[in-house]
Design a protein around this motif. Sequence first.
Motif, mmCIF file in Angstrom:
data_model
loop_
_atom_site.group_PDB
_atom_site.id
_atom_site.type_symbol
_atom_site.label_atom_id
_atom_site.label_comp_id
_atom_site.label_asym_id
_atom_site.label_seq_id
_atom_site.Cartn_x
_atom_site.Cartn_y
_atom_site.Cartn_z
ATOM 1 N N THR A 56 -16.342 0.832 40.391
ATOM 2 C CA THR A 56 -17.175 0.767 41.587
ATOM 3 C C THR A 56 -16.988 1.987 42.469
ATOM 4 O O THR A 56 -17.951 2.470 43.075
ATOM 5 N N THR A 57 -15.771 2.498 42.529
ATOM 6 C CA THR A 57 -15.502 3.673 43.359
ATOM 7 C C THR A 57 -16.340 4.867 42.904
ATOM 8 O O THR A 57 -16.814 5.637 43.749
ATOM 9 N N ASP A 58 -16.533 5.024 41.592
ATOM 10 C CA ASP A 58 -17.374 6.117 41.085
ATOM 11 C C ASP A 58 -18.774 6.051 41.691
ATOM 12 O O ASP A 58 -19.360 7.075 42.036
ATOM 13 N N LEU A 59 -19.302 4.849 41.800
ATOM 14 C CA LEU A 59 -20.663 4.691 42.315
ATOM 15 C C LEU A 59 -20.744 5.032 43.795
ATOM 16 O O LEU A 59 -21.751 5.534 44.277
ATOM 17 N N MET A 61 -18.587 7.102 45.420
ATOM 18 C CA MET A 61 -18.143 8.468 45.692
ATOM 19 C C MET A 61 -19.230 9.502 45.400
ATOM 20 O O MET A 61 -19.083 10.663 45.738
ATOM 21 N N THR A 62 -20.289 9.090 44.772
ATOM 22 C CA THR A 62 -21.337 10.018 44.378
ATOM 23 C C THR A 62 -22.358 10.177 45.496
ATOM 24 O O THR A 62 -22.860 9.187 46.019
ATOM 25 N N ASP A 63 -22.631 11.428 45.850
ATOM 26 C CA ASP A 63 -23.684 11.697 46.826
ATOM 27 C C ASP A 63 -25.030 11.546 46.130
ATOM 28 O O ASP A 63 -25.152 11.768 44.941
ATOM 29 N N GLY A 64 -26.030 11.205 46.877
ATOM 30 C CA GLY A 64 -27.369 11.100 46.311
ATOM 31 C C GLY A 64 -27.642 9.737 45.708
ATOM 32 O O GLY A 64 -27.074 8.733 46.120
ATOM 33 N N ILE A 65 -28.494 9.735 44.715
ATOM 34 C CA ILE A 65 -28.934 8.497 44.082
ATOM 35 C C ILE A 65 -28.101 8.258 42.826
ATOM 36 O O ILE A 65 -27.898 9.158 42.020
ATOM 37 N N VAL A 66 -27.638 7.030 42.667
ATOM 38 C CA VAL A 66 -26.865 6.641 41.490
ATOM 39 C C VAL A 66 -27.732 5.721 40.631
ATOM 40 O O VAL A 66 -28.349 4.791 41.143
ATOM 41 N N VAL A 67 -27.760 6.024 39.357
ATOM 42 C CA VAL A 67 -28.499 5.190 38.407
ATOM 43 C C VAL A 67 -27.477 4.648 37.410
ATOM 44 O O VAL A 67 -26.714 5.409 36.818
ATOM 45 N N VAL A 94 -29.483 13.126 41.399
ATOM 46 C CA VAL A 94 -29.389 11.843 40.683
ATOM 47 C C VAL A 94 -28.196 11.903 39.734
ATOM 48 O O VAL A 94 -28.055 12.855 38.970
ATOM 49 N N THR A 95 -27.337 10.899 39.810
ATOM 50 C CA THR A 95 -26.193 10.784 38.900
ATOM 51 C C THR A 95 -26.381 9.543 38.051
ATOM 52 O O THR A 95 -26.566 8.444 38.578
ATOM 53 N N LEU A 96 -26.347 9.741 36.749
ATOM 54 C CA LEU A 96 -26.585 8.648 35.807
ATOM 55 C C LEU A 96 -25.269 8.204 35.176
ATOM 56 O O LEU A 96 -24.543 9.014 34.608
ATOM 57 N N TYR A 97 -24.976 6.912 35.319
ATOM 58 C CA TYR A 97 -23.807 6.320 34.689
ATOM 59 C C TYR A 97 -24.267 5.308 33.644
ATOM 60 O O TYR A 97 -25.304 4.660 33.817
ATOM 61 N N GLY A 98 -23.476 5.165 32.585
ATOM 62 C CA GLY A 98 -23.820 4.224 31.536
ATOM 63 C C GLY A 98 -22.770 3.143 31.384
ATOM 64 O O GLY A 98 -21.576 3.390 31.583
ATOM 65 N N ILE A 99 -23.225 1.952 31.050
ATOM 66 C CA ILE A 99 -22.317 0.854 30.718
ATOM 67 C C ILE A 99 -22.724 0.344 29.340
ATOM 68 O O ILE A 99 -23.840 -0.157 29.156
ATOM 69 N N LYS A 121 -20.568 9.423 33.308
ATOM 70 C CA LYS A 121 -19.449 8.621 32.846
ATOM 71 C C LYS A 121 -19.999 7.380 32.154
ATOM 72 O O LYS A 121 -21.092 6.908 32.495
ATOM 73 N N VAL A 122 -19.188 6.846 31.241
ATOM 74 C CA VAL A 122 -19.583 5.620 30.534
ATOM 75 C C VAL A 122 -18.407 4.652 30.561
ATOM 76 O O VAL A 122 -17.267 5.033 30.290
ATOM 77 N N GLY A 123 -18.689 3.402 30.882
ATOM 78 C CA GLY A 123 -17.696 2.341 30.818
ATOM 79 C C GLY A 123 -18.069 1.382 29.696
ATOM 80 O O GLY A 123 -19.245 1.214 29.373
#
Length: 180
Positions: A56-59, A61-67, A94-99, A121-123
């Motif tokens: 959750t901290t990654d989401l 800590m990111t400036d802008g839009i998180v996807v 835009v920062t894209l994270y994957g799960i 990043k991917v979890g």
Amino acid sequence: MPLKRFLPLFVFAAIFVAFIIGLQLNPREVPSALIDKPAPEFSLPPLQGGGVGLNTTDLKMTDGIVVVNFFASWCGPCRVEHPALEQLADIPGVTLYGIAYKDRPENSIAFLKSLGNPYTKVGADLKGRNAIDWGVTGTPETFFLKDGIIRYQHIGPIHQVQMADKILPILKELQQETGL
């Protein structure tokens, strides 16, 4: 009584009207209970090795839009939407994270090696518990966040044609709110 005679007709007409209205609704556009609420607390391991892959901290800590995109190697529609995700990852701000949802890490890694890895990043959500907390109904499913708050949920694959008509206007609206 003549009105009582038409009662079955009125009931049938009401059911028929409800059926017609139901057919016009899109079952993929179910509003999420998490819209305008903080992202669920989570900490997921990476696809390889130990430690923390995404949390959750990654989401926050990111400036802008998180996807945040839930995907799996066994998911055919995930392959279909992959070019759109690569386009999303290239958008400034835009920062894209994957799960990786209920997927073997080696399969997820092979999936990302064959198609390209658009994620910052991917979890690995090996048992799908995290997906339940997010209200995911299936893969792929994508969440758009601003300041850690879920602002939009896209159920199903993001197609290239939806990028211009649906996704980019949402990103533009969120970017205007942040002043990006």
